[in-house]
Design a protein around this motif. Sequence first.
Motif, PDB file in Angstrom:
ATOM      1  N   MET A   1       0.863  -1.178   0.000  1.00 14.86           N
ATOM      2  CA  MET A   1       0.000   0.000   0.000  1.00 14.86           C
ATOM      3  C   MET A   1       0.904   1.234   0.000  1.00 14.86           C
ATOM      4  SD  MET A   1      -2.932   1.072   2.812  1.00 14.86           S
ATOM      5  CE  MET A   1      -4.112  -0.163   2.328  1.00 14.86           C
ATOM      6  N   ARG A   2       0.666   2.103  -0.922  1.00 16.47           N
ATOM      7  CA  ARG A   2       1.491   3.311  -0.982  1.00 16.47           C
ATOM      8  C   ARG A   2       1.083   4.280   0.126  1.00 16.47           C
ATOM      9  NH1 ARG A   2      -0.441   6.257  -6.535  1.00 16.47           N
ATOM     10  NH2 ARG A   2       0.245   8.172  -5.546  1.00 16.47           N
ATOM     11  N   PRO A   3       1.974   5.187   0.548  1.00 19.34           N
ATOM     12  CA  PRO A   3       1.689   6.077   1.674  1.00 19.34           C
ATOM     13  C   PRO A   3       0.432   6.932   1.493  1.00 19.34           C
ATOM     14  CG  PRO A   3       4.032   6.077   1.215  1.00 19.34           C
ATOM     15  CD  PRO A   3       3.373   5.280   0.118  1.00 19.34           C
ATOM     16  N   ALA A   4       0.192   7.458   0.301  1.00 25.12           N
ATOM     17  CA  ALA A   4      -0.996   8.294   0.073  1.00 25.12           C
ATOM     18  C   ALA A   4      -2.275   7.492   0.274  1.00 25.12           C
ATOM     19  CB  ALA A   4      -0.964   8.911  -1.322  1.00 25.12           C
ATOM     20  N   GLU A   5      -2.256   6.243  -0.164  1.00 19.40           N
ATOM     21  CA  GLU A   5      -3.423   5.382   0.007  1.00 19.40           C
ATOM     22  C   GLU A   5      -3.660   5.077   1.484  1.00 19.40           C
ATOM     23  OE1 GLU A   5      -5.161   1.079  -1.580  1.00 19.40           O
ATOM     24  OE2 GLU A   5      -3.065   1.595  -1.936  1.00 19.40           O
ATOM     25  N   GLU A   6      -2.578   4.755   2.186  1.00 21.96           N
ATOM     26  CA  GLU A   6      -2.724   4.488   3.621  1.00 21.96           C
ATOM     27  C   GLU A   6      -3.243   5.718   4.346  1.00 21.96           C
ATOM     28  OE1 GLU A   6      -0.303   2.704   7.444  1.00 21.96           O
ATOM     29  OE2 GLU A   6       0.858   3.465   5.750  1.00 21.96           O
ATOM     30  N   LEU A   7      -2.700   6.893   4.002  1.00 24.61           N
ATOM     31  CA  LEU A   7      -3.168   8.134   4.629  1.00 24.61           C
ATOM     32  C   LEU A   7      -4.654   8.338   4.384  1.00 24.61           C
ATOM     33  CD1 LEU A   7      -2.644  10.782   6.116  1.00 24.61           C
ATOM     34  CD2 LEU A   7      -2.057  11.802   3.888  1.00 24.61           C
ATOM     35  N   ARG A   8      -5.089   8.118   3.153  1.00 19.25           N
ATOM     36  CA  ARG A   8      -6.513   8.259   2.823  1.00 19.25           C
ATOM     37  C   ARG A   8      -7.369   7.377   3.717  1.00 19.25           C
ATOM     38  NH1 ARG A   8      -9.238   5.183  -1.878  1.00 19.25           N
ATOM     39  NH2 ARG A   8     -11.387   5.722  -1.470  1.00 19.25           N
ATOM     40  N   PHE A   9      -6.981   6.126   3.848  1.00 17.42           N
ATOM     41  CA  PHE A   9      -7.788   5.199   4.642  1.00 17.42           C
ATOM     42  C   PHE A   9      -7.656   5.446   6.143  1.00 17.42           C
ATOM     43  CE2 PHE A   9      -7.960   2.902   0.590  1.00 17.42           C
ATOM     44  CZ  PHE A   9      -9.337   2.740   0.511  1.00 17.42           C
TER      45      PHE A   9
ATOM     46  N   GLU B   1      -1.012  12.414  23.083  1.00 18.66           N
ATOM     47  CA  GLU B   1      -0.066  12.905  24.088  1.00 18.66           C
ATOM     48  C   GLU B   1       1.368  12.610  23.674  1.00 18.66           C
ATOM     49  OE1 GLU B   1       0.727  12.808  28.861  1.00 18.66           O
ATOM     50  OE2 GLU B   1      -1.215  12.229  28.049  1.00 18.66           O
ATOM     51  N   GLY B   2       2.191  13.631  23.774  1.00 18.56           N
ATOM     52  CA  GLY B   2       3.598  13.500  23.421  1.00 18.56           C
ATOM     53  C   GLY B   2       3.889  13.711  21.943  1.00 18.56           C
ATOM     54  N   LEU B   3       2.850  13.848  21.142  1.00 20.30           N
ATOM     55  CA  LEU B   3       3.030  14.069  19.708  1.00 20.30           C
ATOM     56  C   LEU B   3       2.828  15.538  19.373  1.00 20.30           C
ATOM     57  CD1 LEU B   3       0.934  11.061  18.335  1.00 20.30           C
ATOM     58  CD2 LEU B   3       3.419  11.183  18.626  1.00 20.30           C
ATOM     59  N   ASP B   4       3.570  16.037  18.418  1.00 21.15           N
ATOM     60  CA  ASP B   4       3.376  17.394  17.918  1.00 21.15           C
ATOM     61  C   ASP B   4       2.445  17.309  16.712  1.00 21.15           C
ATOM     62  OD1 ASP B   4       3.446  19.995  17.020  1.00 21.15           O
ATOM     63  OD2 ASP B   4       5.582  19.998  16.547  1.00 21.15           O
ATOM     64  N   LEU B   5       1.235  17.773  16.880  1.00 20.27           N
ATOM     65  CA  LEU B   5       0.233  17.667  15.817  1.00 20.27           C
ATOM     66  C   LEU B   5       0.288  18.816  14.817  1.00 20.27           C
ATOM     67  CD1 LEU B   5      -2.862  16.398  17.830  1.00 20.27           C
ATOM     68  CD2 LEU B   5      -1.123  15.088  16.617  1.00 20.27           C
TER      69      LEU B   5
ATOM     70  N   LEU C   1       0.723  17.673  11.190  1.00 16.38           N
ATOM     71  CA  LEU C   1      -0.453  16.937  10.719  1.00 16.38           C
ATOM     72  C   LEU C   1      -1.621  17.878  10.467  1.00 16.38           C
ATOM     73  CD1 LEU C   1      -1.975  14.349  10.044  1.00 16.38           C
ATOM     74  CD2 LEU C   1      -2.455  14.082  12.486  1.00 16.38           C
ATOM     75  N   THR C   2      -1.926  18.746  11.438  1.00 20.08           N
ATOM     76  CA  THR C   2      -3.049  19.669  11.236  1.00 20.08           C
ATOM     77  C   THR C   2      -2.750  20.652  10.106  1.00 20.08           C
ATOM     78  OG1 THR C   2      -2.266  21.092  13.028  1.00 20.08           O
ATOM     79  CG2 THR C   2      -3.972  19.474  13.582  1.00 20.08           C
ATOM     80  N   GLY C   3      -1.503  21.069   9.982  1.00 25.51           N
ATOM     81  CA  GLY C   3      -1.129  21.953   8.872  1.00 25.51           C
ATOM     82  C   GLY C   3      -1.340  21.285   7.525  1.00 25.51           C
TER      83      GLY C   3
END
Length: 153
Positions: A1-9, A121-125, A128-130
């Motif tokens: 599975m390519r990264p874009a596909e995984e991100l979509r799902f 917790e502990g992650l810089d979002l 991701l939000t950007g």
Amino acid sequence: MRPAEELRFLILAAQREGNRQLGQALRPLGVTASQAEVLRVLQDRQPLTLNGLGDLLVCESGSSPSRLVDRLAAAGLVDRVVAVHDRRQVQLTLTAMGADLAQRIAEIEESLYRSIDAAAEGLDLTQLTGFLRTFVADLPAGQALARRKDAAT
């Protein structure tokens, strides 16, 4: 599975799970997630016209929320008031019962946000939000969210 596909799902799975949890929590209140969004937007920004409300909704972005408002008005949660300055404009406000329900919805949402905060917790979002903000920036739902964010600051 390519990264874009995984991100979509992954986005789809997270959205569905979040909606499932929210729907389950809202069920005892007798409102859907879309109706809850209308009540919360009105709680934060009333009075609003139907078009003004539609501009701020993610659940119904790009369309008129008239059916949602009709159901909420029939349930005694939203009032339609003819604007004094322009009788063609109808302003939407919460009734006392609607305001009470909106507050209960806000508490449910806060619980969901605490769960998300705990999972992150502990992650810089920030990245991701950007990314997600950029990804949806030119889409109706992304524009509605941007308007809500701008109005809140």
